[in-house]
Scaffold this motif. Structure first.
Motif, PDB file in Angstrom:
ATOM      1  N   UNK A 140     -33.907  88.662  55.697  1.00 49.21           N
ATOM      2  CA  UNK A 140     -33.007  89.157  56.742  1.00 49.21           C
ATOM      3  C   UNK A 140     -33.120  90.672  56.884  1.00 49.21           C
ATOM      4  N   UNK A 141     -33.265  91.386  55.751  1.00 56.02           N
ATOM      5  CA  UNK A 141     -33.376  92.849  55.798  1.00 56.02           C
ATOM      6  C   UNK A 141     -34.671  93.262  56.491  1.00 56.02           C
ATOM      7  N   UNK A 142     -35.740  92.561  56.206  1.00 55.69           N
ATOM      8  CA  UNK A 142     -37.011  92.894  56.853  1.00 55.69           C
ATOM      9  C   UNK A 142     -36.937  92.617  58.353  1.00 55.69           C
ATOM     10  N   UNK A 143     -36.318  91.511  58.735  1.00 55.44           N
ATOM     11  CA  UNK A 143     -36.203  91.171  60.155  1.00 55.44           C
ATOM     12  C   UNK A 143     -35.330  92.184  60.895  1.00 55.44           C
ATOM     13  N   UNK A 144     -34.312  92.735  60.220  1.00 58.70           N
ATOM     14  CA  UNK A 144     -33.401  93.682  60.859  1.00 58.70           C
ATOM     15  C   UNK A 144     -33.819  95.123  60.603  1.00 58.70           C
ATOM     16  N   UNK A 145     -34.915  95.342  59.862  1.00 61.53           N
ATOM     17  CA  UNK A 145     -35.397  96.675  59.507  1.00 61.53           C
ATOM     18  C   UNK A 145     -34.296  97.475  58.819  1.00 61.53           C
ATOM     19  N   UNK A 146     -33.640  96.840  57.854  1.00 58.64           N
ATOM     20  CA  UNK A 146     -32.530  97.475  57.143  1.00 58.64           C
ATOM     21  C   UNK A 146     -32.909  97.711  55.689  1.00 58.64           C
ATOM     22  N   UNK A 147     -32.281  98.742  55.111  1.00 59.61           N
ATOM     23  CA  UNK A 147     -32.457  99.035  53.686  1.00 59.61           C
ATOM     24  C   UNK A 147     -31.315  98.387  52.935  1.00 59.61           C
ATOM     25  N   UNK A 148     -31.650  97.516  51.988  1.00 63.48           N
ATOM     26  CA  UNK A 148     -30.611  96.877  51.191  1.00 63.48           C
ATOM     27  C   UNK A 148     -30.736  97.359  49.753  1.00 63.48           C
ATOM     28  N   UNK A 149     -29.634  97.364  49.023  1.00 64.13           N
ATOM     29  CA  UNK A 149     -29.726  97.718  47.611  1.00 64.13           C
ATOM     30  C   UNK A 149     -30.483  96.632  46.849  1.00 64.13           C
ATOM     31  N   UNK A 150     -30.904  96.966  45.664  1.00 61.93           N
ATOM     32  CA  UNK A 150     -31.619  96.010  44.828  1.00 61.93           C
ATOM     33  C   UNK A 150     -30.717  94.801  44.578  1.00 61.93           C
ATOM     34  N   UNK A 151     -31.208  93.570  44.840  1.00 55.34           N
ATOM     35  CA  UNK A 151     -30.372  92.379  44.636  1.00 55.34           C
ATOM     36  C   UNK A 151     -29.864  92.227  43.195  1.00 55.34           C
ATOM     37  N   UNK A 152     -30.507  92.903  42.265  1.00 57.86           N
ATOM     38  CA  UNK A 152     -30.063  92.852  40.862  1.00 57.86           C
ATOM     39  C   UNK A 152     -28.655  93.420  40.713  1.00 57.86           C
ATOM     40  N   UNK A 207     -26.469  87.670  56.842  1.00 54.50           N
ATOM     41  CA  UNK A 207     -26.761  88.410  58.075  1.00 54.50           C
ATOM     42  C   UNK A 207     -25.702  89.485  58.314  1.00 54.50           C
ATOM     43  N   UNK A 208     -24.431  89.168  58.080  1.00 50.51           N
ATOM     44  CA  UNK A 208     -23.364  90.158  58.251  1.00 50.51           C
ATOM     45  C   UNK A 208     -23.555  91.324  57.282  1.00 50.51           C
ATOM     46  N   UNK A 209     -23.920  91.013  56.035  1.00 46.03           N
ATOM     47  CA  UNK A 209     -24.145  92.069  55.044  1.00 46.03           C
ATOM     48  C   UNK A 209     -25.322  92.947  55.444  1.00 46.03           C
ATOM     49  N   UNK A 210     -26.419  92.338  55.867  1.00 42.76           N
ATOM     50  CA  UNK A 210     -27.611  93.100  56.245  1.00 42.76           C
ATOM     51  C   UNK A 210     -27.328  93.966  57.466  1.00 42.76           C
ATOM     52  N   UNK A 211     -26.543  93.463  58.405  1.00 40.18           N
ATOM     53  CA  UNK A 211     -26.198  94.255  59.586  1.00 40.18           C
ATOM     54  C   UNK A 211     -25.354  95.462  59.221  1.00 40.18           C
ATOM     55  N   UNK A 212     -24.593  95.373  58.133  1.00 37.72           N
ATOM     56  CA  UNK A 212     -23.768  96.506  57.711  1.00 37.72           C
ATOM     57  C   UNK A 212     -24.562  97.542  56.914  1.00 37.72           C
ATOM     58  N   UNK A 213     -25.778  97.216  56.505  1.00 37.79           N
ATOM     59  CA  UNK A 213     -26.619  98.151  55.744  1.00 37.79           C
ATOM     60  C   UNK A 213     -27.281  99.141  56.689  1.00 37.79           C
TER      61      UNK A 213
END
Length: 168
Positions: free
Chosen positions: A96-108, A128-134
């Motif tokens: 989802x992050x790649x599709x939205x071109x978003x930076x997400x924190x490390x899933x760890x 998707x809601x989380x990735x959109x907020x990143x």
């Protein structure tokens, strides 16, 4: 046609009469099958009751067997999903992050349990809601060097003659 001796049926019994007796005996619930005295053959009704008892037990066993197989399958599915849950959620987050071109924190460092549905699978809407907020990634362009792209390095000279011609 049939010989009845001492309440037992001989092998010459007709099919029509045994079907009628089978219907009559299945209509009433057979009691426990009394065992015949040693050396005495069972009566026809006792044989039918015994057969019905074994058929019911076989059906109950088959039902119990099918139930236990389904329970084992479901337990295996839950165990496999439990082991792979974090990996599935992490993969869905990255997708989802790649599709939205978003930076997400490390899933760890994320609580991945908040991204799972009640069935244990990744909840795509929550992710998707989380990735959109990143924050979105900024475009990263490599330094191209402008007109020096075809040169032989900084301060080098460009030789328009091919190596093929020079090496002859």
């Amino acid at each position: 046609m049939s010989d009845m001796t001492n309440g037992s049926v001989s092998a010459e019994a007709g099919i029509g009469s045994s079907a009628a007796q089978a219907d009559a005996s299945s209509a009433k619930a057979p009691a426990a099958v009394p065992s015949a005295a040693p050396g005495q053959p069972l009566t026809y009704d006792e044989l039918l009751a015994d057969r019905d008892k074994w058929q019911r037990e076989a059906e109950q066993f088959q039902t119990a067997k099918e139930t236990s197989i389904e329970e084992a399958r479901e337990k295996g599915r839950r165990a496999a999903l439990g082991e792979l849950r974090a990996e599935l959620v992490g993969n869905e987050l990255r997708l989802q992050a790649h599709a939205a071109n978003a930076e997400i924190p490390d899933p760890e460092y994320l609580n991945l349990a908040q991204f799972t549905g009640e069935d244990g699978k990744p909840d795509v809407e929550t992710i998707r809601e989380f990735v959109d907020s990143c924050p979105k990634r900024r475009a990263h362009f490599p330094p191209l060097g402008g007109a020096q792209v075809n040169s032989n390095g900084p301060g080098g000279t460009f030789n328009p003659v091919s190596l093929d011609t020079r090496n002859r």
